[in-house]
Motif scaffolding. Structure first.
Motif, PDB file in Angstrom:
ATOM      1  N   THR A 166       0.870  -1.175   0.000  1.00 13.63           N
ATOM      2  CA  THR A 166       0.000   0.000   0.000  1.00 13.63           C
ATOM      3  C   THR A 166       0.907   1.225   0.000  1.00 13.63           C
ATOM      4  O   THR A 166       2.057   1.155   0.411  1.00 13.63           O
ATOM      5  CB  THR A 166      -0.937   0.036   1.226  1.00 13.63           C
ATOM      6  OG1 THR A 166      -0.154  -0.020   2.430  1.00 13.63           O
ATOM      7  CG2 THR A 166      -1.910  -1.136   1.203  1.00 13.63           C
ATOM      8  N   PHE A 167       0.392   2.328  -0.467  1.00 14.96           N
ATOM      9  CA  PHE A 167       1.173   3.560  -0.501  1.00 14.96           C
ATOM     10  C   PHE A 167       0.585   4.571   0.470  1.00 14.96           C
ATOM     11  O   PHE A 167      -0.637   4.653   0.616  1.00 14.96           O
ATOM     12  CB  PHE A 167       1.211   4.134  -1.926  1.00 14.96           C
ATOM     13  CG  PHE A 167       2.323   3.572  -2.750  1.00 14.96           C
ATOM     14  CD1 PHE A 167       3.461   4.316  -3.002  1.00 14.96           C
ATOM     15  CD2 PHE A 167       2.252   2.282  -3.248  1.00 14.96           C
ATOM     16  CE1 PHE A 167       4.503   3.791  -3.750  1.00 14.96           C
ATOM     17  CE2 PHE A 167       3.279   1.745  -3.993  1.00 14.96           C
ATOM     18  CZ  PHE A 167       4.417   2.503  -4.248  1.00 14.96           C
ATOM     19  N   THR A 168       1.476   5.308   1.115  1.00 15.58           N
ATOM     20  CA  THR A 168       1.030   6.375   2.006  1.00 15.58           C
ATOM     21  C   THR A 168       0.320   7.438   1.180  1.00 15.58           C
ATOM     22  O   THR A 168       0.424   7.450  -0.053  1.00 15.58           O
ATOM     23  CB  THR A 168       2.222   7.004   2.757  1.00 15.58           C
ATOM     24  OG1 THR A 168       3.122   7.571   1.793  1.00 15.58           O
ATOM     25  CG2 THR A 168       2.949   5.967   3.611  1.00 15.58           C
ATOM     26  N   SER A 169      -0.362   8.330   1.847  1.00  9.04           N
ATOM     27  CA  SER A 169      -1.152   9.346   1.139  1.00  9.04           C
ATOM     28  C   SER A 169      -0.305  10.364   0.406  1.00  9.04           C
ATOM     29  O   SER A 169      -0.770  10.993  -0.548  1.00  9.04           O
ATOM     30  CB  SER A 169      -2.065  10.073   2.134  1.00  9.04           C
ATOM     31  OG  SER A 169      -1.268  10.784   3.065  1.00  9.04           O
ATOM     32  N   GLY A 170       0.935  10.559   0.827  1.00  8.35           N
ATOM     33  CA  GLY A 170       1.787  11.531   0.163  1.00  8.35           C
ATOM     34  C   GLY A 170       1.465  12.963   0.526  1.00  8.35           C
ATOM     35  O   GLY A 170       1.832  13.878  -0.205  1.00  8.35           O
ATOM     36  N   THR A 171       0.812  13.184   1.653  1.00  9.75           N
ATOM     37  CA  THR A 171       0.433  14.549   2.024  1.00  9.75           C
ATOM     38  C   THR A 171       1.631  15.402   2.452  1.00  9.75           C
ATOM     39  O   THR A 171       1.572  16.616   2.356  1.00  9.75           O
ATOM     40  CB  THR A 171      -0.613  14.544   3.160  1.00  9.75           C
ATOM     41  OG1 THR A 171      -0.107  13.784   4.252  1.00  9.75           O
ATOM     42  CG2 THR A 171      -1.934  13.974   2.681  1.00  9.75           C
ATOM     43  N   THR A 172       2.720  14.764   2.906  1.00 13.31           N
ATOM     44  CA  THR A 172       3.893  15.536   3.342  1.00 13.31           C
ATOM     45  C   THR A 172       5.080  15.338   2.409  1.00 13.31           C
ATOM     46  O   THR A 172       6.198  15.689   2.741  1.00 13.31           O
ATOM     47  CB  THR A 172       4.302  15.139   4.779  1.00 13.31           C
ATOM     48  OG1 THR A 172       4.617  13.746   4.797  1.00 13.31           O
ATOM     49  CG2 THR A 172       3.195  15.446   5.765  1.00 13.31           C
ATOM     50  N   GLY A 173       4.867  14.769   1.267  1.00  9.55           N
ATOM     51  CA  GLY A 173       5.928  14.490   0.295  1.00  9.55           C
ATOM     52  C   GLY A 173       5.428  13.414  -0.650  1.00  9.55           C
ATOM     53  O   GLY A 173       4.236  13.121  -0.697  1.00  9.55           O
ATOM     54  N   GLU A 174       6.351  12.819  -1.396  1.00 10.12           N
ATOM     55  CA  GLU A 174       5.950  11.741  -2.308  1.00 10.12           C
ATOM     56  C   GLU A 174       5.404  10.561  -1.506  1.00 10.12           C
ATOM     57  O   GLU A 174       5.867  10.275  -0.408  1.00 10.12           O
ATOM     58  CB  GLU A 174       7.148  11.270  -3.145  1.00 10.12           C
ATOM     59  CG  GLU A 174       7.574  12.243  -4.211  1.00 10.12           C
ATOM     60  CD  GLU A 174       6.605  12.333  -5.387  1.00 10.12           C
ATOM     61  OE1 GLU A 174       5.624  11.561  -5.469  1.00 10.12           O
ATOM     62  OE2 GLU A 174       6.829  13.210  -6.236  1.00 10.12           O
ATOM     63  N   ALA A 175       4.421   9.889  -2.081  1.00 13.90           N
ATOM     64  CA  ALA A 175       3.864   8.698  -1.451  1.00 13.90           C
ATOM     65  C   ALA A 175       4.954   7.633  -1.362  1.00 13.90           C
ATOM     66  O   ALA A 175       5.815   7.542  -2.228  1.00 13.90           O
ATOM     67  CB  ALA A 175       2.696   8.181  -2.277  1.00 13.90           C
ATOM     68  N   LYS A 176       4.903   6.840  -0.296  1.00 13.79           N
ATOM     69  CA  LYS A 176       5.891   5.784  -0.082  1.00 13.79           C
ATOM     70  C   LYS A 176       5.183   4.444   0.041  1.00 13.79           C
ATOM     71  O   LYS A 176       4.123   4.348   0.653  1.00 13.79           O
ATOM     72  CB  LYS A 176       6.699   6.063   1.179  1.00 13.79           C
ATOM     73  CG  LYS A 176       7.577   7.294   1.065  1.00 13.79           C
ATOM     74  CD  LYS A 176       8.296   7.583   2.379  1.00 13.79           C
ATOM     75  CE  LYS A 176       9.150   8.816   2.289  1.00 13.79           C
ATOM     76  NZ  LYS A 176       8.481   9.996   1.859  1.00 13.79           N
ATOM     77  N   GLY A 177       5.785   3.425  -0.524  1.00 14.70           N
ATOM     78  CA  GLY A 177       5.221   2.091  -0.454  1.00 14.70           C
ATOM     79  C   GLY A 177       5.458   1.455   0.905  1.00 14.70           C
ATOM     80  O   GLY A 177       6.525   1.603   1.490  1.00 14.70           O
ATOM     81  N   VAL A 178       4.445   0.741   1.387  1.00 16.63           N
ATOM     82  CA  VAL A 178       4.532   0.006   2.649  1.00 16.63           C
ATOM     83  C   VAL A 178       4.216  -1.451   2.341  1.00 16.63           C
ATOM     84  O   VAL A 178       3.150  -1.758   1.804  1.00 16.63           O
ATOM     85  CB  VAL A 178       3.539   0.561   3.700  1.00 16.63           C
ATOM     86  CG1 VAL A 178       3.633  -0.229   4.992  1.00 16.63           C
ATOM     87  CG2 VAL A 178       3.785   2.049   3.931  1.00 16.63           C
TER      88      VAL A 178
END
Length: 184
Positions: A166-178
């Motif tokens: 899953t990917f983070t929302s990217g609200t504070t930077g690029e989305a990151k995969g988890v």
């Protein structure tokens, strides 16, 4: 904690009464269809065989860009069956977002709803043709035709084997995969 082999398909779906309703489909045209656990398991097995025929192997990433339709469920669970890592993507993602996910996760296969092919095609332009994943479009009944290919047995997986990205929302930077493991 289960320290033996796991597989969601055999451990959960395969233990349900095959005649019990598992999924209710309300199609875009308003039609309604009930899928039993037996039908889901059969279609998942066939789709898993199709994934293998597309070159997907255990540990490879299968990205989905499918709306709320049975093919999304079937694709996710087919990935679980063969030990592939599912990467579900929301249809609201744009080409830049898809490009980031493809570059990060390097999917072997992308299953895309026909209405989302334009954004995906644009995202794939960032990659040399030799590095692009196989793309299959839905709806396509041949993708999960139970008579088409021999169904693979569910993979025996370790609880810590990869299952889902899953990917983070990217609200504070690029989305990151988890990366999430198989344990449930």
């Amino acid at each position: 904690r289960n320290t033996g082999g796991v597989n969601f398909v055999s451990d959960v779906l395969g233990r349900r009464d095959p005649d019990t309703v598992a999924l209710i489909e309300l199609a875009r045209d308003g039609t309604r269809r009930e899928w039993t656990f037996g039908q889901v398991v059969d279609h998942v097995a066939a789709l898993a065989a199709t994934f293998l025929a597309c070159g997907v192997q255990r540990g490879d990433v299968v990205m989905t860009l499918i709306g709320n339709r049975p093919e999304w469920v079937l694709s996710m669970v087919a990935s679980f069956r063969i030990g592939a890592v599912a990467l579900p993507c929301n249809e609201q993602l744009r080409a830049h977002d898809l490009e980031l996910r493809i570059a990060t996760a390097r999917p072997r296969l992308i299953v895309v709803d026909e209405r989302d092919t334009a954004a995906l095609t644009e995202a794939l332009q960032a990659f040399p043709e030799a590095e692009r994943p196989v793309v299959r479009t839905v709806p396509d009944p041949e993708l999960h035709d139970p008579a088409a290919l021999a169904a693979p047995a569910p993979a025996v997986l370790a609880p810590e084997d990869p299952c889902l990205i899953t990917f983070t929302s990217g609200t504070t930077g690029e989305a990151k995969g988890v990366l999430h493991g198989q344990e449930y």
